[in-house]
Design a protein around this motif. Structure first.
Motif, PDB file in Angstrom:
ATOM      1  N   ASP A  38      45.454  38.784  41.433  1.00  0.00           N
ATOM      2  CA  ASP A  38      46.737  39.687  41.544  1.00  0.00           C
ATOM      3  C   ASP A  38      46.989  39.725  40.508  1.00  0.00           C
ATOM      4  N   PHE A  39      46.860  39.926  39.117  1.00  0.00           N
ATOM      5  CA  PHE A  39      47.937  40.827  38.245  1.00  0.00           C
ATOM      6  C   PHE A  39      47.130  42.526  37.912  1.00  0.00           C
ATOM      7  N   LEU A  40      45.952  41.830  37.809  1.00  0.00           N
ATOM      8  CA  LEU A  40      45.007  43.472  37.651  1.00  0.00           C
ATOM      9  C   LEU A  40      45.307  44.174  38.741  1.00  0.00           C
ATOM     10  N   LYS A  41      45.495  44.462  39.786  1.00  0.00           N
ATOM     11  CA  LYS A  41      46.044  44.518  41.413  1.00  0.00           C
ATOM     12  C   LYS A  41      47.227  44.924  41.088  1.00  0.00           C
ATOM     13  N   GLU A  94      39.209  48.687  41.685  1.00  0.00           N
ATOM     14  CA  GLU A  94      38.276  47.355  42.657  1.00  0.00           C
ATOM     15  C   GLU A  94      36.887  46.686  41.641  1.00  0.00           C
ATOM     16  N   LYS A  95      35.831  48.032  41.160  1.00  0.00           N
ATOM     17  CA  LYS A  95      34.989  47.238  40.680  1.00  0.00           C
ATOM     18  C   LYS A  95      35.396  46.109  39.147  1.00  0.00           C
ATOM     19  N   VAL A 130      35.475  40.958  36.990  1.00  0.00           N
ATOM     20  CA  VAL A 130      35.896  40.019  36.020  1.00  0.00           C
ATOM     21  C   VAL A 130      36.663  38.700  36.634  1.00  0.00           C
ATOM     22  N   VAL A 131      36.506  39.507  38.371  1.00  0.00           N
ATOM     23  CA  VAL A 131      36.552  37.863  38.576  1.00  0.00           C
ATOM     24  C   VAL A 131      36.005  36.705  39.091  1.00  0.00           C
ATOM     25  N   ASN A 132      34.534  37.477  38.884  1.00  0.00           N
ATOM     26  CA  ASN A 132      33.779  36.893  39.096  1.00  0.00           C
ATOM     27  C   ASN A 132      33.394  36.479  37.316  1.00  0.00           C
ATOM     28  N   ILE A 133      33.695  37.005  36.822  1.00  0.00           N
ATOM     29  CA  ILE A 133      33.446  36.550  35.165  1.00  0.00           C
ATOM     30  C   ILE A 133      34.411  34.577  35.022  1.00  0.00           C
TER      31      ILE A 133
END
Ligand code: ADP
Ligand code: NI
Length: 220
Positions: A79-82, A88-89, A94-97
């Motif tokens: 949510d923050f990065l969005k 998106e990529k 980052v979310v996968n990590i």
């Protein structure tokens, strides 16, 4: 937005979010992991923005402090990065990590994590390094003190055969944690630089233990 701007916005967000965090996982832990990660990444062909964001956000909501809910950290990060318009990529990586790192810490995990990348391996090494060396020793005794554990007890031997559940419940002295976890980490590192740094910190811990036992016995 420039990468440097994304990173400074993320730093501000993490500092604010972790204001109340406990000592082992506060902003300064994040800062050390971020610096370690940058050092390890130096000699690797990697996406430096992903390494930086992954390191900064890896403990954004430790499941241990959210009733074991492991989806919170990745969701907060996403949510923050969005909200600041990151591609998106990059967000996806980052979310996968973050997912993978909290997954590894989980007690209830039933299947192995699927995701692997050099960026993830760097962040994992950087996080493990913070459990080693002088800082690692400080964190271990800080944790032991919080749990009201003995520093050391010559009558209680380390036990390397505990399950994660048993380990969590064990009230063993803090010195045992060195043998049960910390001294095993150098052989689990993913990257050459991470391994080199871990070996140095490992050597420091062995010297520390020797001094500790000598002082304990009154021979120094
Ligand atoms: P992570 O950093 O992966 O979230 P933990 O929350 O398990 O790992 O540990 C945080 C810090 O507390 C680390 O430095 C670790 O060595 C220390 N720690 C964890 N368990 C113990 C223990 N039983 N005794 C002493 N220190 C511990
Ligand atoms: Ni961490």
């Amino acid at each position: 937005m420039k990468d440097s701007e994304i990173i400074s916005k993320t730093i501000a967000f993490v500092k604010e979010t972790l204001k109340e965090a406990e000592g082992g996982h506060d902003w300064f832990h994040i800062e050390r992991v971020y610096l370690n990660a940058q050092r390890i990444a130096q000699d690797q062909e990697v996406d430096l923005l992903v390494v930086s964001l992954g390191a900064l956000l890896h403990d954004i909501a430790d499941a241990k402090f959210h009733d074991g809910d492991e989806s919170i950290g990745p969701r907060i990060a996403q949510d923050f990065l969005k909200s600041i318009g990151v591609a998106e990529k990059t967000i996806c990586h980052v979310v996968n990590i973050i997912n993978n790192i909290s997954f590894k810490n989980s007690l209830e995990k039933k299947v192995e994590a699927q995701f692997l990348s050099t960026e993830l391996m760097i962040i994992q090494d950087a996080d493990r390094l913070d459990a080693l060396g002088a800082i690692g020793i400080a964190r271990a005794f800080n944790y032991g003190g919080f749990k009201n554990r003995e520093l050391y007890n010559p009558d209680i031997a380390p036990n390397l055969n505990m399950t994660k559940e048993e380990y969590k419940k064990s009230n063993a002295p803090t010195i045992n944690h060195f043998y049960e976890k910390l001294l095993l980490l150098k052989d689990k590192m993913n990257t050459p630089m991470g391994t080199k740094m871990a070996e140095e910190r490992h050597g420091f811990m062995l010297n520390y233990l020797e001094q500790f036992y000598n002082e304990w016995k009154g021979t120094l």
